[in-house]
Structure formats: C-alpha cells, structure tokens
Design a protein around this motif. Structure first.
Motif, short mmCIF file in Angstrom:
data_model
loop_
_atom_site.label_atom_id
_atom_site.label_comp_id
_atom_site.label_asym_id
_atom_site.label_seq_id
_atom_site.Cartn_x
_atom_site.Cartn_y
_atom_site.Cartn_z
N ARG A 23 6.14 112.72 81.99
CA ARG A 23 6.93 112.37 80.82
C ARG A 23 6.75 113.42 79.74
NH1 ARG A 23 6.33 107.81 76.34
NH2 ARG A 23 4.18 108.52 76.38
N GLY A 50 9.57 111.39 85.05
CA GLY A 50 9.03 110.87 83.78
C GLY A 50 8.25 109.60 83.93
N LEU A 51 8.07 109.13 85.17
CA LEU A 51 7.31 107.90 85.34
C LEU A 51 5.83 108.09 85.06
CD1 LEU A 51 8.87 106.21 88.52
CD2 LEU A 51 8.94 105.39 86.18
N SER A 52 5.34 109.28 85.31
CA SER A 52 3.92 109.52 85.05
C SER A 52 3.74 110.03 83.62
CB SER A 52 3.36 110.54 86.03
OG SER A 52 3.86 111.82 85.71
N GLU A 53 2.54 109.84 83.11
CA GLU A 53 2.23 110.27 81.74
C GLU A 53 2.43 111.79 81.60
OE1 GLU A 53 0.65 107.98 79.58
OE2 GLU A 53 0.03 109.26 77.93
#
Lengths: 779, 315
Positions: A545, A539-542
């Motif tokens: 997530r 979920g760290l990347s757009e």
C-alpha cells in the motif's frame, strides 16, 4: 589635501551641522542598535535545500511542491555500501541489521534495501487445483539464516532491484532512506549523524559506506557553510586588522575601525534576519562581503579626518570637514554599490535575490553608521603631527603612476585596451553550468560517493514525470500502456539509469498471476478490471500500500514516473528534461492526461536558465542604475561616461578570466559581475570628485590628477589590498564556488584599482576639451 | 548447672537473668561479658524488628504490584474469550482517507467461523472477505485460514482472472484490505504472541454518546520485537471486554495509529463494534469502518470457507 573650510553653507552644511550636534546620540544609538540586533544575527540557521533557490510563486517550484505534496519522500539519503561481495552472508546479515537500525531513527519513514524488499513470485504447483502459490515474501528473511545464493539470484534477476538497490556487478548495496518531510529539515543534522553512527557500528570489516542523495547534499552544504564561516572569518578579520595596523600604525585606530565595521555587520545581519530572510551557501557570504566593503568607507573617513587634523583643524573642524566633503561621494559610492547589489533582486533565483537585497541593505546601513560613528570615534584617537612612514611608502608609487598616466596617456590606454582584448576574449569561452557534485573537489565525500553511485547504482539525480488526469483515469489499460511505453522511451535517454512507473507495479503482480500472458509476450493486462484487481492486490499489504501510494494517488488521478540519473551538469540535465517533456507530451496528447516534468532534477536544470536570465537582467539593471546615479552625482554627462570606462574594465576582465580559467557561470559566480559593477565605482566616484574639486580650486589638470591619484588613489590602494587579500582567503574553501566567488572578487578589486589609477587620468589627459581643469572652471 | 530464677517481674531483667544464667559457667553472678552481649542483642533486636517489619510490608506491596501481570493476562484472556458468536456474517463499509483527505469507499462482506483450539485440520478461525464495491473489484475475495503457531493461509480470488491463488508469506499485522487496520486488529491477536500488563484497573472510557464506562487500560508487548507494531495500549470496557480505544506503537516507540470505537451495539447478544475509526498518525491516513448488518450464529460450516467457496460469484 584641501584646507578645512572657514564656514559652512548650503543644505549639506546645515545637515553636517545637525549631524555634529547629534553625533554622540546617533553614535550611541548605532552601537545600542547593533547590540540589540546581535541576538538576531544567528547565521547558523541554514537552508541549503534546492528549493531554497526558488521563489514560492515560481511555476517550476510550484510543480515541484505539488509533486512533493502528492508523493512525499522524494528527498532521500542514499547509503551505498561497497564491499568485495555484496551477497556474502556476513554482508547481507549486516544489511539486515543496518536497515532495521535505520528504521529506528527518528523521522525515518521508509528504508528501501534488499533487506526490506518484498518479492512476488509464483511458487511450485502443489496440486491439480491451482497454478501454484503466489509468494509475497521478504527477499531477505527478517530473522534467521539467509540463503545468500537465492538472494543473489532473485535480486539480480529483478529489474526493479538490480541496478537500484544492488549494483549489477554484485559489489555495491544501496539503502535508500525516505523521511517525514514535515519534520526532517528541523532535525536533519542529528538524524543523519545518527544514521551514520548506526551504519558504521554494524559495517563488516572491509566494507565502506558512502552517503549521498538530496538530503545529504543539502546537509553537506550546511556543514560547508558553517565551516566556511568558522574557517574563513578569523583569517579575514586578521588580514583586515593586520592591514589596518600596517596602514595606521595605531592600535586605537585599528580597534576603532574594526569596531565600526562590526557594528555595521551586526546591523546588516540582524536586519536581514529580522526581515525573515535565511542563510544558505550563497547568502552566508553576506557578512564577509559587508565586512570588507564597510572598510572602504571607514578608510576614506580616517584618511580625510587625520589629514585635516594634521593641517591644524581641531576635532570639530576636522569632523565637519570630513563629513561635509565625504557625505556626497560616500553616499554616491554606497548608493551605486547598493544599486549594483540590488540589481540581483531582479533574479528569479531566490537565493541570489535575497543576497542582493541583504547586501544592498548592508551597504546603505554601513554608510549611515560610518558617516556618524567613525568620525565621532576618532575623537578618541590622538593624531600624530606627521603621517606615519608607511603613508609615504604608498605615496611614491602613486605619484609615479600619476606621472606615467599623465605623461603617456595614449600608451596607457593602448596597453589597457590590448590587455582587455586578450583577457576579455575569454568571454567567448564562458559557459553556464551548475554541477553540485563537481562543486566539491576530488576526494570530498560527496564527490566520491556520487561517482560510486553513478557508476554502480541508479545515480544520485532524479526527475519525475507527473501525470494528472481525471480520477480513475490512470489505471485504464490505455494509460498503463502509455506509461509503460513512455518509461521505455525515457530509459533510452543518455544519462538515464532507471525508470520506474505505475506499469512496473502492475507488471510485477501480473507476471506471477498470469504467467501464460507473460509467456505470450503480454507483460501488462489489457482488461481494466484486471488492472484494478491486481493493483488492489498489491495494496493489500502494508508495504504494498505504501509503495503504491508513493507512485500513484489513491483515486488514480495522479501518478509519477521516477527517472533516475547519473550526476551531471545542469545544462545536460536541462536537455534531458526538455526531451522528457517532449516525449511525455507526445505520448499523452489527446488523452486528457497532462504530463509535467518536475522533481529536484527539473529544479536543478531550471536554475541554469534562470542564471543566464538573472545575469543579463541584473547586470543590465546594475549598469543603468549605477551610471544613472553617477550622472546625477556629477550632474555631467561627460564625467558620467568617463566613469563607465574604468568600471566596465574589471567586469569584462573578470568574465574573460572565468572563460579562460574554465570557471562556469553558476549559482555563486553569477553575482560577481553585478557586485563588481557596484563595488568598483566607489573609487571612481572618489577620484573624479576629488579631481573636480581640485580643478575648481584652481589646480591645473596635472596637479588635480596628481592630488587625486596620491590621496584618493592611496585610499583606493589600501582598500584594494585589504579587500583582495580578504576575498582571496575564500580560495581555500573546499567548496569550489565559494573559492571562485572570493577569487573573482579579489581579482575585481585589483583590476578596478589599476583601471582607476591608470585609465582615469590617461583618459582625462587624452580628452582635454571635455575634462581639462581649465575647461571645468569655465563650465 | 541450675537455673537460678529471680522473680522481680521485670521482663528484660528476667530475660537478662536467664541469659546470664545459661551462659554463666558458675552459679551465682553473671560475667560482665555476658551482660554486654545481652545488651548488644537487645539493641540489635530493637533495630532489626522495625526494619524487618518494613521489609515485610514492602514485600507485600511488591507482591500486590506483581499481581498486575497476571491481571493483565486475565483481561487479555477475557477479551479473547468474549462471545463473538460461533460464526458471523458482517456487511461493512470502509471509507479510506488518504493523506490529502481524498476518500475511497469499499463495501464488503466478512464471513467468519470461530475455530476450536484442537481442531483436527489444524485450522483456527476462518474468515472470508468478499468485496462488492467499487465495481471494478466486485467479487474479489480473500480467504484467511488461521494456523495457530504459524503463518495464516490466505487465498485470493480475482474475478477478472477467474482463478484462486494462495498467497504465502503474509503477516497478521498486514493491512486489512488495504485499510489502516490490520488483520490482527479486525480479528483479534493471537493471545500467546504478546505479554500483557494492566496499566490501570480503574480507568474509564467515555463513549461518543457521553456515557462513561468503567474500563481497563492494557499494554500489550509483542514477543517478536521485529513486528511493525510491537506494542499497543488498549482501553477495554470492563463490562463487556470490548477494546474500545487503542494506541498502536511502532518499533521506535512512536504512536503510529489510534483506534476509536464510535458506536457499539449488542446484536443477538454479541457486542458488536458498529462504527470505528483507525487513524494512522505517521502516514496521516484514516479508515472509517461502518458495519451495516451483523448476523451471528447463522450456521456457517467449514465448507463455506473453502477455495471452491471463494470462487463462487459474489451475491
């Protein structure tokens, strides 16, 4: 024809006199009301989404709404691009452009394709300090040259991409588009057109684009509904006008009848829309149905009125006589038709229910308008002293039928019983099945695209297993393991083509982060913190997530397992759904996590069962209410029973014919039996009323039957011809259920007429102790 | 040919006479053609002069207008160059609201070291994030080394694995720690990646405490149009060049995100956003950011931003 009465008496007479006094005002109000309701009667506002078939309080629908609220974007458009080689550089280049172009379209939330997919993999070891880079990168670079060979190898080796966004044969690419649920329905048509235009602009030579998915199917339904209205209303009107002209040989009578029918239709549709109901593929059949049914009342009124005038009555006398003598049978006929239609209001299927209510409203509105407006309008029509020649054309055959039925009643009943047995036995072959794709004929884009997607990709249908538990419960190692195991079990079901759940996302990160585990056969981590941290990484990347939020709630209290299926009939879908429910319950028993099988596939499968219940309930309700009214109207148990026989025949014939013709009981055809029951009793009521009146006026049984057959049978034949021809027009629809609905109603009308003119007289003759004229006079 | 002067004092006549004199082939009377020619030029001058003046004036206006571009660049440069300390240690709490309104909280510490343009190792700004809450991700760390002109280097440390991995291929517009903010919005964008236009040099910004501040409204357009959010309109406080409000637009030109500063304080002389909220209008999510402590110029060295440092347990 009975003579005009010399004087009026009783409540009916006083009511007729009151109506006569206010006839002009009432007629003007009818027309003004129609004019004021006309702006509301906009039948272009359509909702053909599967959710339109369900009532808001339905628990299955509420489950679906809960899923949609938690995980929006389940309704998609699937664009399948078929080419010789999906991985040709030009094709991948085009896919990149097409995906980027679709992202620009209003209300588009997410575009999934190989061109937007990210892959997570482990890079080469670069030093002794680490185990290599974790590469989170687009499968197809956003700009610049594309390494087609690498894309092919990676895509076909990724179990989440292969078979879903690209066919394993390497021929077909898929672009799956999700939309802003709050806005898409309002602008769907323009958005889908825009997407089509953008796709075709960038499609390389030799490639073809095919469109499907729930939004495309809903939109196609809308277009078919509108096209049906545009395509079929003119021929239905022309048939009606032509038949009226042939029957009356009078431009004025034809115009006035069409005008009166139009007033009734505007009232019906206007009131229906005013009440807040909408149109869909089913309820769009409401205007033609009301239009056709309204004609029957008007034909009876015209025939009665003109007969009175020919027998010497002035306009007032003919008006009062017509209204006085037709108000009860017309009310009874309309009332029973309305009850038959209203019986559909017991259906748990929302579209069927609103159709029933709308049509019942229409029939009663038409009765109220016809009884005043039509005879009042007839003041503007000069009546010829002799009936037109074509009136005699029907007289001969009707007399012959009357004679045959009275001379050989036993044979008539026997032949009818035999025919009924043969055709009715088709009931045993009748099956319940709704297959939205099969509803479209071969060659229709929806049909063909579904076939391609079912064959090459993950199919066009889907259902979801929604798991609900306490916050954080769904990322525990045990929950993840069960989700994974359930996914594997679901994948074994016959029609399932792809299963994607939270465990796949965990595995996707875990595999490159802990390759040693994978080598040791541990696809999933067993440590709770590690799962949390890996999901956190995802979920760290757009994109990550968003993707994660499409499969699990942020507090890990809800997750969905997406099950993709090939298109199939609803009973097969129901079996899969039931099995999925059983497996899910068993897998999560005692865990505090509740599984619910839901999604569009579940709704679709549930429809099937609702239809059966709907059919039984609505037909039962129609039967009781229709014959209840008939008993009340005739105030005679015997005549009530007599009325049942010729009315059940068309219903049994229609259901039997459906069985023989392999027409399934589905969303459209489910209504036919109830409508048939309500519609065909009109002629029976007119016939029996006339027979009893003539018998009481001193006619013998044969004379009363002859008059009823000639006069009422002629009107019935006229309306049967008009209605049969008008409903037959729907057979031309490329949407099969519309054609079936029209064809079956046409058959109903024809069989109902035959049952009335052959069976009723024959039964009266066969049971003289119950129905003979002499017996009636003594009673 | 001699010039024959007439001294009646009338300027046009004087001029006409001069022209006549110069163009005449004979001494004495000018030709009719010459007289007409002079009249024509006089009329022409009368027409041209006001037109030329108007043109010059409009050109001056246009030159003033074109000044907005350098002015936009200037504001952007001021924002980029404002004092944020040589290094910073900021503890913050993030509240992430999903589209259902459910809230998650994350606490983390962000250490940063400002890079120099011409650093020998080619590294620009250095940022190390260390999560301390919730407990299951406690100790998870992320190290970001800015590489001007190319993708940043990012290293991830998961305590449950006890290993560092380099994450390649991430973009500056990626979500910052799963929030609605991007790294770019937290750490500032690379100045040269955008073009700037000053939309309003006399804008104002009203702070949540009701005080109004002079501000600039600046539009930034990414040179790379394929970015997820290629445009933004920011409100920059004129006195300290802090971006206090922003509207972020997606590729369709739809406003996708809105940023609002709720509290701004000067700590150790550095203007620090103490509370801010970023709302994602398309996703209907929201992130609230609260800085609990901020320290500047603490003497952090580049070694504090190494892979080894990333592996050290959370404090």
């Amino acid at each position: 024809m009975s003579r005009p009465p010399s004087g009026l008496s009783g409540a009916a007479d006083r009511f007729t006199a009151w109506l006569w006094h206010w006839r002009r005002l009432l007629a003007i109000l009818s027309v003004l009301g129609a004019c004021s309701l006309a702006p509301l009667a906009d039948i272009r506002t359509l909702d053909n989404d599967i959710s339109a078939w369900f009532h808001q309080d339905d628990p299955v629908f509420q489950d679906y709404e809960r899923l949609k609220k938690e995980f929006p974007g389940s309704r998609t458009l699937i664009v399948a691009i078929d080419s010789a080689d999906a991985f040709a550089p030009a094709m991948l280049e085009a896919l990149r452009t097409i995906s980027a172009e679709i992202e620009q379209v209003d209300a588009v939330r997410r575009v999934q394709s190989l061109a937007t997919a990210n892959v997570v993999r482990l890079g080469p070891v670069d030093d002794g300090e680490s185990e290599g880079d974790l590469l989170v990168e687009p499968l197809v670079p956003r700009n610049g040259p594309i390494d087609a060979a690498t894309v092919r190898r990676t895509a076909l080796g990724d179990r989440m991409l292969a078979g879903d966004l690209v066919s394993t044969s390497g021929r077909v690419l898929a672009v799956v588009v999700s939309f802003d649920e709050a806005r898409i329905d309002a602008i769907r048509s323009a958005v889908l057109d825009d997407i089509r235009a953008r796709v075709s602009r960038h499609l390389p030579a030799g490639a073809t684009a095919h469109y499907n998915g729930s939004l495309e199917i809903s939109e196609t339904y809308n277009r078919v509904t509108l096209r049906n209205q545009v395509l079929f209303t003119p021929p239905i009107l022309l048939i009606v006008i032509g038949a009226l002209w042939v029957m009356f040989r009078s431009v004025r009578l034809t115009v006035l009848t069409v005008f009166a029918v139009l007033v009734s239709t505007l009232w019906t549709v206007g009131l229906y829309m005013w009440a807040g109901y909408g149109f869909n593929i089913l309820t769009s059949m409401l205007p033609p149905l009301v239009l056709v049914l309204a004609i029957a009342d008007d034909v009876h009124i015209i025939q009665h009125y003109t007969q009175c005038r020919r027998e010497g009555a002035d306009h007032e006398g003919a008006w009062k006589h017509t209204v006085r003598h037709l108000i009860t049978p017309l009310f009874a006929a309309s009332g029973t038709t309305a009850l038959g239609l209203l019986s559909l209001a017991t259906s748990p299927v929302d579209a069927v229910r609103t159709f029933g209510m709308g049509a019942a409203l229409g029939v009663m509105v038409d009765f109220v308008i016809s009884i005043v407006l039509m005879p009042t309008l007839l003041a503007f029509v000069p009546v010829a002293a002799t009936p037109p020649p074509q009136a005699r054309w029907l007289l001969g055959p009707m007399r012959a039928i009357g004679r045959l039925s009275t001379a050989q009643p036993a044979r008539v009943v026997l032949v009818a019983a035999l025919l009924l047995l043969v055709v009715g036995s088709g009931l045993l072959r009748l099956r319940v099945d709704t297959n939205h794709v099969a509803f479209f004929k071969d060659g229709h884009p929806v049909h063909d695209s579904a076939e391609l997607m079912d064959r090459e990709l993950a199919g066009i249908y889907s259902f979801q297993v929604m798991l609900e538990g306490p916050p954080e419960s769904l990322r525990s190692p045990d929950a993840i393991r069960r989700i994974d195991a359930l996914g594997q079990q679901l994948g074994q079901l016959g029609h399932v083509k792809k299963v994607i759940g939270l465990s796949d996302y965990v595995a996707r990160v875990h595999e490159p982060l802990a390759p040693a585990d994978v080598r040791a056969g541990k696809r999933l981590p067993t440590d709770g913190d590690l799962i949390s941290q890996e999901l956190f990484v995802f979920g760290l990347s757009e994109d990550g997530r968003r993707e994660l939020e499409s499969v699990v709630s942020t507090d890990y209290s809800r997750t969905q397992i997406m099950v993709k299926l090939a298109s199939m009939s609803s009973d097969e879908a129901f079996t899969e759904v039931e099995e999925a429910e059983r497996l899910s319950r068993a897998m999560f028993a005692g865990t505090g996590i509740t599984p619910t099988v839901t999604g569009a596939g579940r709704l679709f499968a549930t429809l099937d069962h609702y239809l059966v219940t709907s059919q039984v309930w609505s037909f039962g309700t129609a039967f009781v209410s229709v014959f209840g009214v008939i008993f009340l109207v005739f105030r005679s148990f015997r005549f009530g029973v007599l009325a049942i026989v010729p009315n059940l025949v068309p219903v049994l014939v229609v259901l039997g014919a459906m069985g023989w013709l392999d027409i399934s009981m589905n969303v459209a055809t489910v209504m036919v039996a109830s409508i048939a029951l309500g519609v065909v009793d009109d002629d029976t009521i007119h016939f029996i009323s006339r027979y009893r009146r003539e018998a009481r006026n001193g006619r013998t049984t044969d004379q009363a039957i002859a008059i009823a057959t000639e006069e009422e049978g002629r009107a019935s034949l006229t309306t049967a011809i008009i209605n049969t021809l008008a409903f037959s027009v729907l057979l031309l629809s490329d949407y099969r259920p519309s054609g079936w609905f029209g064809g079956l109603l046409a058959l109903t009308m024809a069989v109902a007429f035959l049952a009335e003119v052959f069976l009723l007289p024959a039964m009266i003759k066969l049971l003289p102790r119950w129905f003979a004229a002499e017996h009636l006079r003594h009673a | 040919m001699r010039l024959k002067l007439r001294d009646d004092g009338h300027p046009f006549q004087y001029l006409q006479t001069r022209l006549e004199a110069t163009s005449s082939r004979r001494d004495g009377e000018p030709s009719q053609f010459q007289a007409r020619l002079v009249k024509f030029f006089l009329v022409l001058i009368l027409l041209i002069v006001p037109g030329a003046l108007s043109f010059l004036l409009s050109a001056e206006e246009s030159s003033q207008a074109s000044n907005t571009t350098p002015m936009g660049d200037w504001v952007a440069r001021q924002v980029d160059a404002r004092d944020t300390g040589r290094d910073a240690v900021i503890a913050m709490r993030m509240r992430l609201f999903d589209r259902q309104g459910r809230q998650r909280e994350r606490t983390l510490e962000m250490q940063s070291l400002r890079g120099t343009a011409a650093a020998a190792d080619g590294i620009g700004d250095r940022v190390l994030l260390r999560f301390s809450y919730p407990n299951d991700i406690r100790g998870t760390g992320l190290l970001v080394l800015e590489r001007p002109g190319r993708d940043d280097d990012r290293y991830l440390y998961l305590p449950a694995l006890g290993r560092v991995r380099r994450i390649a291929g991430a973009e500056r517009q990626e979500s910052f720690a799963g929030s609605d903010l991007s790294y770019e919005e937290i750490g500032g964008r690379a100045l040269e990646d955008y073009t700037y236009e000053l939309l309003d040099a006399k804008a104002t910004w009203t702070a949540p405490d009701g005080r109004t501040h002079a501000a600039y409204r600046l539009r930034s357009i990414a040179k790379d149009a394929s970015l997820t959010y290629p445009a933004a309109v920011s409100t920059v406080r004129a006195d300290n060049f802090v971006v206090v409000q922003a509207e972020v637009f997606d590729r369709r030109g739809t406003r996708a995100k809105q940023y609002q500063v709720r509290r701004l304080e000067q700590i150790s002389g550095v203007w620090t956003v103490m509370e801010a909220v970023m709302s994602h209008e398309v996703d209907r999510t929201r992130t609230e950011l609260v800085v609990t402590t901020a320290r500047y110029n603490t003497g952090l060295s580049p070694e504090a931003f190494s892979r080894r440092a990333l592996e050290q347990p959370a404090r």
